[in-house]
Design an enzyme around this catalytic site. Structure first.
Site, PDB file in Angstrom:
ATOM      1  N   SER A  60      22.022 -77.312 -36.311  1.00 18.58           N
ATOM      2  CA  SER A  60      22.905 -76.543 -35.428  1.00 18.58           C
ATOM      3  C   SER A  60      22.078 -75.636 -34.519  1.00 18.58           C
ATOM      4  CB  SER A  60      23.971 -75.795 -36.237  1.00 18.58           C
ATOM      5  OG  SER A  60      23.660 -74.451 -36.394  1.00 18.58           O
ATOM      6  N   ASP A  94      16.777 -69.627 -37.881  1.00 20.26           N
ATOM      7  CA  ASP A  94      16.827 -71.019 -37.420  1.00 20.26           C
ATOM      8  C   ASP A  94      16.648 -71.106 -35.907  1.00 20.26           C
ATOM      9  OD1 ASP A  94      17.451 -71.361 -40.075  1.00 20.26           O
ATOM     10  OD2 ASP A  94      19.160 -72.692 -39.736  1.00 20.26           O
TER      11      ASP A  94
HETATM   12  C1  MEV Z   1      19.773 -71.244 -43.761  1.00 19.88           C
HETATM   13  O1  MEV Z   1      18.978 -72.223 -43.119  1.00 19.88           O
HETATM   14  C2  MEV Z   1      18.928 -70.094 -44.218  1.00 19.88           C
HETATM   15  C3  MEV Z   1      19.659 -68.976 -44.943  1.00 19.88           C
HETATM   16  O2  MEV Z   1      18.683 -67.988 -45.271  1.00 19.88           O
HETATM   17  C4  MEV Z   1      20.758 -68.373 -44.104  1.00 19.88           C
HETATM   18  C5  MEV Z   1      20.194 -67.620 -42.898  1.00 19.88           C
HETATM   19  O3  MEV Z   1      19.034 -67.219 -42.885  1.00 19.88           O
HETATM   20  O4  MEV Z   1      21.003 -67.416 -41.962  1.00 19.88           O
HETATM   21  C6  MEV Z   1      20.295 -69.456 -46.235  1.00 19.88           C
END
Ligand code: MEV
Length: 431
Positions: free
Chosen positions: A149, A197
């Site tokens: 995403s 991300d």
């Molecule tokens: C998701 O890829 C990683 C988490 O740490 C959530 C986030 O950082 O937003 C689980």
């Protein structure tokens, strides 16, 4: 829903934006609570082709998730009301129900919401008057914790920022802008993401990330440092077990509400693992024997701590066991609860052992992607190998009936490019 063909003529040339998926090496979940995380970019990317129109409509075509929506400017909420939203996700309340009617309950709904949010925020009426078509294709597996995403939002935000005239180059300032708008897209999709991300998809390479602070490149070429840390070899293993990032993050929050001291201690332990690993990567020595031994221990420890947070899964433990039997450390990556695990492949790995691990995991029903982590981040290109993007797409092999006949609309041809052709849209950074 209106399906319309885009005009080959227009005020600007077709261009393509792209952004990579990511793996979190260390620190997922803890990063939500302000702890350090370390992530790297994948060599799997999302690509957005953008072409001009002349009818004042904006078309979003996402063949991977069966979205084909064409929005007139009048269907968008006005910029002032979008700016007043308490949270970008609240944009749903501003859209006329018919805009989402065909996509209720599916992944297309979120994509259209983000598209509407970013269009309303970024594209003014003058730019909209001409119109544009956007087709996004992705080679990042969806819903696996590999940042599909974020790759989508970074490619989308880059395209819309360029159309709006706010982005002319993917330089340091441009990346900052893209990262900020892609983060809002992530908020529409995931509620309260940490931002890691979209930071990796934007900047590429390896990053040390702490919520609220500028992401820190760790000695890699894509993000502007030396190239010595680039290229950690890994197997990314998709267990295909479905998971919801939002639900998993909420689950950890609930556990922390009940056992605050214990969970904070786990978070602190994860932080120390991430911080030490970040220092090693920053020193640019991930391949040396001592660093590799350290990273191996850190990977195993981090997996155990994530299981203590309740985000493990038997399928992820199976990956760790299979890889561990051949001296390759593994851990879940991303939100957990299913999704993907990463297997660190040591520099001196026995290729037979790598093949055996891959074979066993594939036999268990998982997908295995050999990958090199630490490549380039967001890219925006008018040319592919010196050829204008439009001509390159026309010439590339297509899966459209009739093959490369040059008669089809550019966007349709892009939607029908085989994955292997898509992967040739190599990113060029810093242009
Ligand atoms: C998701 O890829 C990683 C988490 O740490 C959530 C986030 O950082 O937003 C689980």
């Amino acid at each position: 829903m209106v399906v319309a063909l885009s005009s080959p003529a227009g005020p600007w040339p077709a261009f393509v934006t792209s952004a990579p998926g990511k793996v979190i090496l260390f620190g997922e979940h803890a990063v939500v609570y302000g702890k350090t995380a370390v992530a790297g970019s994948l060599d799997m990317r999302a690509y957005a082709l953008c072409t001009p129109r002349t009818d004042g409509l904006a078309r979003l075509l996402l063949p991977d998730i069966s979205v084909d929506a064409t929005l007139p400017f009048a269907s968008l909420p006005c910029r002032a009301s979008v700016e007043q939203l308490a949270h970008p996700g609240d944009v749903a309340g501003l859209l006329a129900p018919h805009v989402l009617a065909d996509y209720e309950g599916g992944p297309g709904r979120t994509a259209i919401l983000t598209f509407a949010y970013l269009c309303a925020s970024l594209v003014d009426e003058a730019a909209w008057a001409e119109g544009f078509s956007l087709c996004v294709r992705s080679l990042v597996p969806v819903g696996s914790g590999l940042g599909s995403s974020a790759a989508f939002h970074v490619a989308l935000a880059t395209a819309l920022l360029r159309i709006s005239g706010r982005l002319t180059a993917v330089d340091a300032l441009g990346r900052k802008l893209v990262d900020a708008w892609a983060f809002r897209g992530e908020q529409v999709a995931h509620g309260t993401p940490s931002g890691i991300d979209n930071a990796v998809a934007t900047h590429g390479g390896f990053l040390r990330y702490t919520k609220g602070a500028a992401p820190q490149p760790l000695g890699n070429s894509a993000a502007g440092g030396s190239s010595s840390a680039a290229g950690l070899r890994m197997l990314v293993c998709d267990t295909h077990v479905p998971k919801s990032t939002m639900a998993l993050v909420a689950g950890v929050r609930e556990l922390r509400d009940q056992h605050t001291e214990a969970i904070d201690a786990v978070m602190q332990a994860i932080d120390s693992i991430s911080t030490r690993a970040a220092d090693l990567l920053a020193a640019g020595k991930p391949g040396c024997a001592e660093a590799e031994r350290h990273l191996a221990g850190a990977v195993r420890l981090n997996h155990g701590l994530l299981c203590a947070l309740g985000v493990g899964h038997p399928a992820l433990d199976l990956v760790c066991r299979v890889a561990g039997q051949r001296c390759m450390p593994a851990k879940l990556t991303g939100a957990g609860g299913g999704g993907c695990a990463l297997v660190l492949v040591p520099a001196e790995a026995d290729e037979q052992a790598v093949a055996e691990v891959t074979g066993e995991l594939v036999a268990a029903g998982f997908a295995c992607y050999p990958t090199v982590v630490g490549g380039p981040g967001v890219a925006m290109d008018d040319f592919v190998d010196g050829v204008p993007v439009a001509r390159w797409v026309e010439a590339a092999p297509s899966e459209l009936p009739g093959g490369a006949d040059g008669q089809s609309d550019l966007i349709e041809r892009f939607a029908a490019l085989p994955d292997a052709a898509l992967a040739q849209l190599a990113p060029r950074t810093g242009t």
